[in-house]
Scaffold this motif. Sequence first.
Motif, mmCIF file in Angstrom:
data_model
loop_
_atom_site.group_PDB
_atom_site.id
_atom_site.type_symbol
_atom_site.label_atom_id
_atom_site.label_comp_id
_atom_site.label_asym_id
_atom_site.label_seq_id
_atom_site.Cartn_x
_atom_site.Cartn_y
_atom_site.Cartn_z
ATOM 1 N N VAL A 1 32.051 40.461 49.045
ATOM 2 C CA VAL A 1 31.945 40.265 47.599
ATOM 3 C C VAL A 1 33.343 40.407 47.013
ATOM 4 O O VAL A 1 34.080 41.321 47.393
ATOM 5 C CB VAL A 1 30.991 41.304 46.976
ATOM 6 C CG1 VAL A 1 30.926 41.149 45.458
ATOM 7 C CG2 VAL A 1 29.605 41.194 47.605
ATOM 8 N N THR A 2 33.732 39.517 46.122
ATOM 9 C CA THR A 2 35.046 39.630 45.489
ATOM 10 C C THR A 2 34.895 39.601 43.977
ATOM 11 O O THR A 2 34.069 38.869 43.425
ATOM 12 C CB THR A 2 35.993 38.488 45.927
ATOM 13 O OG1 THR A 2 35.438 37.222 45.561
ATOM 14 C CG2 THR A 2 36.220 38.523 47.435
ATOM 15 N N THR A 3 35.695 40.437 43.315
ATOM 16 C CA THR A 3 35.714 40.472 41.853
ATOM 17 C C THR A 3 37.071 41.011 41.420
ATOM 18 O O THR A 3 37.976 41.182 42.251
ATOM 19 C CB THR A 3 34.547 41.323 41.310
ATOM 20 O OG1 THR A 3 34.511 41.200 39.879
ATOM 21 C CG2 THR A 3 34.685 42.778 41.687
ATOM 22 N N ALA A 4 37.230 41.265 40.127
ATOM 23 C CA ALA A 4 38.508 41.740 39.607
ATOM 24 C C ALA A 4 38.274 42.669 38.431
ATOM 25 O O ALA A 4 37.296 42.525 37.686
ATOM 26 C CB ALA A 4 39.387 40.564 39.179
ATOM 27 N N ASP A 5 39.169 43.627 38.257
ATOM 28 C CA ASP A 5 38.940 44.677 37.256
ATOM 29 C C ASP A 5 39.018 44.176 35.823
ATOM 30 O O ASP A 5 38.478 44.794 34.907
ATOM 31 C CB ASP A 5 39.905 45.847 37.476
ATOM 32 C CG ASP A 5 41.364 45.477 37.308
ATOM 33 O OD1 ASP A 5 41.663 44.279 37.088
ATOM 34 O OD2 ASP A 5 42.225 46.368 37.402
ATOM 35 N N THR A 6 39.681 43.040 35.576
ATOM 36 C CA THR A 6 39.835 42.539 34.215
ATOM 37 C C THR A 6 38.969 41.309 33.971
ATOM 38 O O THR A 6 39.231 40.542 33.056
ATOM 39 C CB THR A 6 41.322 42.223 33.922
ATOM 40 O OG1 THR A 6 42.138 43.263 34.429
ATOM 41 C CG2 THR A 6 41.591 42.114 32.432
ATOM 42 N N ASP A 7 37.957 41.114 34.786
ATOM 43 C CA ASP A 7 37.052 39.990 34.555
ATOM 44 C C ASP A 7 36.156 40.328 33.374
ATOM 45 O O ASP A 7 35.212 41.106 33.497
ATOM 46 C CB ASP A 7 36.213 39.722 35.811
ATOM 47 C CG ASP A 7 35.407 38.432 35.691
ATOM 48 O OD1 ASP A 7 35.321 37.886 34.574
ATOM 49 O OD2 ASP A 7 34.864 37.974 36.716
ATOM 50 N N ASP A 8 36.450 39.733 32.230
ATOM 51 C CA ASP A 8 35.601 39.950 31.064
ATOM 52 C C ASP A 8 34.753 38.714 30.764
ATOM 53 O O ASP A 8 34.225 38.567 29.661
ATOM 54 C CB ASP A 8 36.414 40.370 29.831
ATOM 55 C CG ASP A 8 37.580 39.440 29.527
ATOM 56 O OD1 ASP A 8 37.822 38.504 30.303
ATOM 57 O OD2 ASP A 8 38.254 39.652 28.501
ATOM 58 N N ARG A 9 34.615 37.838 31.749
ATOM 59 C CA ARG A 9 33.642 36.747 31.665
ATOM 60 C C ARG A 9 32.346 37.204 32.349
ATOM 61 O O ARG A 9 31.309 37.319 31.720
ATOM 62 C CB ARG A 9 34.203 35.501 32.357
ATOM 63 C CG ARG A 9 33.322 34.269 32.259
ATOM 64 C CD ARG A 9 33.518 33.546 30.955
ATOM 65 N NE ARG A 9 34.886 33.174 30.724
ATOM 66 C CZ ARG A 9 35.464 32.047 31.178
ATOM 67 N NH1 ARG A 9 34.759 31.176 31.885
ATOM 68 N NH2 ARG A 9 36.733 31.767 30.906
ATOM 69 N N VAL A 10 32.421 37.449 33.659
ATOM 70 C CA VAL A 10 31.326 38.097 34.387
ATOM 71 C C VAL A 10 31.835 39.490 34.755
ATOM 72 O O VAL A 10 32.601 39.647 35.697
ATOM 73 C CB VAL A 10 30.929 37.315 35.644
ATOM 74 C CG1 VAL A 10 29.799 38.038 36.396
ATOM 75 C CG2 VAL A 10 30.500 35.892 35.295
ATOM 76 N N VAL A 11 31.441 40.484 33.997
ATOM 77 C CA VAL A 11 32.025 41.817 34.163
ATOM 78 C C VAL A 11 31.817 42.300 35.598
ATOM 79 O O VAL A 11 30.787 42.007 36.224
ATOM 80 C CB VAL A 11 31.427 42.827 33.161
ATOM 81 C CG1 VAL A 11 31.821 42.453 31.745
ATOM 82 C CG2 VAL A 11 29.911 42.918 33.285
ATOM 83 N N PRO A 12 32.799 43.029 36.161
ATOM 84 C CA PRO A 12 32.722 43.412 37.574
ATOM 85 C C PRO A 12 31.554 44.313 37.919
ATOM 86 O O PRO A 12 31.196 44.434 39.094
ATOM 87 C CB PRO A 12 34.070 44.103 37.829
ATOM 88 C CG PRO A 12 34.584 44.493 36.481
ATOM 89 C CD PRO A 12 34.064 43.461 35.540
ATOM 90 N N GLY A 13 30.927 44.936 36.902
ATOM 91 C CA GLY A 13 29.762 45.756 37.178
ATOM 92 C C GLY A 13 28.669 45.003 37.916
ATOM 93 O O GLY A 13 27.906 45.591 38.703
#
Length: 697
Positions: free
Chosen positions: A622-634
């Motif tokens: 799974v990959t995400t990013a801490d500043t993703d405010d489109r699909v929040v990383p939560g």
Amino acid sequence: MSATAATPIAYPPTERADTVEMIFGEEIADPYRWLEADVRSDAKVAKWVAEQNAVTEAYLETLPGRDWFKARIAERMDYERFGLPHRYGSRYFYTRNTGLQNQSPLFVQDGLDGPRRALLDPNGWAKDAATALSDWQPSPDGSKLLYSVQDGGTDWRILKVLDVESGEDTGDEIRWAKFTGLSWVGEEGFLYSRFPEPEEGQDFQALNYSQAIYYHALGTPQSEDRMVFSTPDFPERGHYATVSDDGRWAFVTSSTGTDSRNELQVIDLSQAEQSGWALRPLVTGFDNEWTPIDTVGSVLYLKTNTDAPTYRLVKVDLAADVPVFETVVEARAEPIDSASIVGDKLVVSYLKDAASRAEVFALDGTPVRQIDLGGLGTVSGFGGRPGDPETFYAFSSFNQPTAIYRLDLASGESTPFAIPKLALDPAKYDVGQVFYPSKDGTKIPMFIVKRKDVTAPAPTLLYGYGGFDVSLTPGFSATRMAWIDAGGVFALANIRGGGEYGKAWHDAGRLANKQNVFDDFVAAGEWLKANGVTTKDGLAIEGGSNGGLLVGAVLNQRPDLVDAARAAVGVMDMLRFDRWTAGRYWVDDYGYPSKEADFKVLRSYSPYHNIRSGIDYPATLVTTADTDDRVVPGHSFKYTAALQAADAGDEPHLIRIETRAGHGSGKPTDKAIAEGADVLSFLAYWTGLKVPPTGGD
């Protein structure tokens, strides 16, 4: 396989709470809700992220192909790349990257043959190169540049203005702009869209409501900007402003979500001050899409899906008391992708089985000529203004990096403006397309790309999206090319939910029809295995955002089919997606969790809520990013925690969390290369793709 990489992983412990809600008569457990908190401000979540990243990094270091992929992606990315040129006054503006620059600088030159000079170089804006030049728009005479700054991958934008001659900022600065156009009103001001400033600490999580359009006069503080349009009684509506190229008209497009339907109003800018920026309704009701193209005098040309699921072009006289819309270009079987007015012609691009074709029409809709694109690929651009003698367009394909061409509207001749010089021979790759049956018999197109010397079944990376009317078309990717260079096969399935065949294709893959999307993707994997494209244990799947949801749902429904997976920035909690930032817009595609009928559909496939214990899940990153405010990383945090806690087999179920990055745009080149190498080495290891490869160049 390396003994180290094949050893079961000891995951960091994740606290499990007793959070349970009764929703429409069903008890819904949400034990990892605490992971929804903002990682930047919540120490507990930050600690969890650090521990997860440490385990993931230690594992990725054991993968034998990581260094090879990193070098190969960099090699395939290391070529001079140009963006589409735009002419304003006598000046041409375009981006240019020498190859491995983290961000692409913006250049300007006087005339087609004039010397270029760097106008903006975002590479010096932040030590980690994570602050990017997002959008930009020269003023009508090319003397000024309005541009937006994106910091750390966020959707928020900071707007600034540059004097082109001196290269100095004017001091104008706009905050809290998001999902905005950049629309000059003459040379002295511009229109933009913004949201109210969020409460402290809620920048990256608060729902986006009450968007409004403002006018900013150069040389004045933002506090003095004039609100041109808002709908306080309907805070869910979003508003976007554009200005006709002759500067006479402004158009305000209002929408309620992601669907292709909007209201449209017009402002006569020649009378704006006298009329108090009065807006005149042109289209009311949120029933269909009405997208302004441009005006010729008082005649506005638009693209619409009214009585045309694949779109048609219409025109209306803005000087008339009652608007009457007249069809200019009729709808065809192939959807209209885009349209523009350049010179005295309409340039229209279509999608034919998910690949581009382009055609020129007279302004009355008479066909003039086809534009020879030279192959199966994707075209973009065709910008310009009425009266211009030229336009520029970009063409790319899976095996061809983006090339820029200049089209002479009078002669129809295309000449190269910027052709990439990359050590890659397109003739060494096969780019094909098949049509396979889904579960209900619907034929789904799928592109298949590989090296020509790969003749036996090979590990295959299958990519999909399937949502929001988004069409996946052929395009060059250094990361995908590295997979193909390694001897793997790349497949792109044009599943339902996208826009490849117009409104009906989109409708067939959303709301209560969402299961079709997963069935289409599963059928693609089954076809690849049954037809000897991939090996018995060599199917990897990948998707991002809505495509991350796709991967999560398919892993729950058919873990036996898949051998490795990457779910990127995915929407994983379908019962709470509408509670953060832009998530509320997505109800057009997903439905409302607060409505019982929609809830039952969402509950049936929500990746977070349908993880099954006692079933062996494939290796998953799974990959995400801490500043993703489109699909929040939560979303990704909760899904990963649940997967790791389940009895889901011994293969790794890891999460990679990037710092100072967002949903994808603005990511520095070095971060993109590192992420690509991590993902491909993980998928290669668990599908048996040998790295370094044999054969190829």
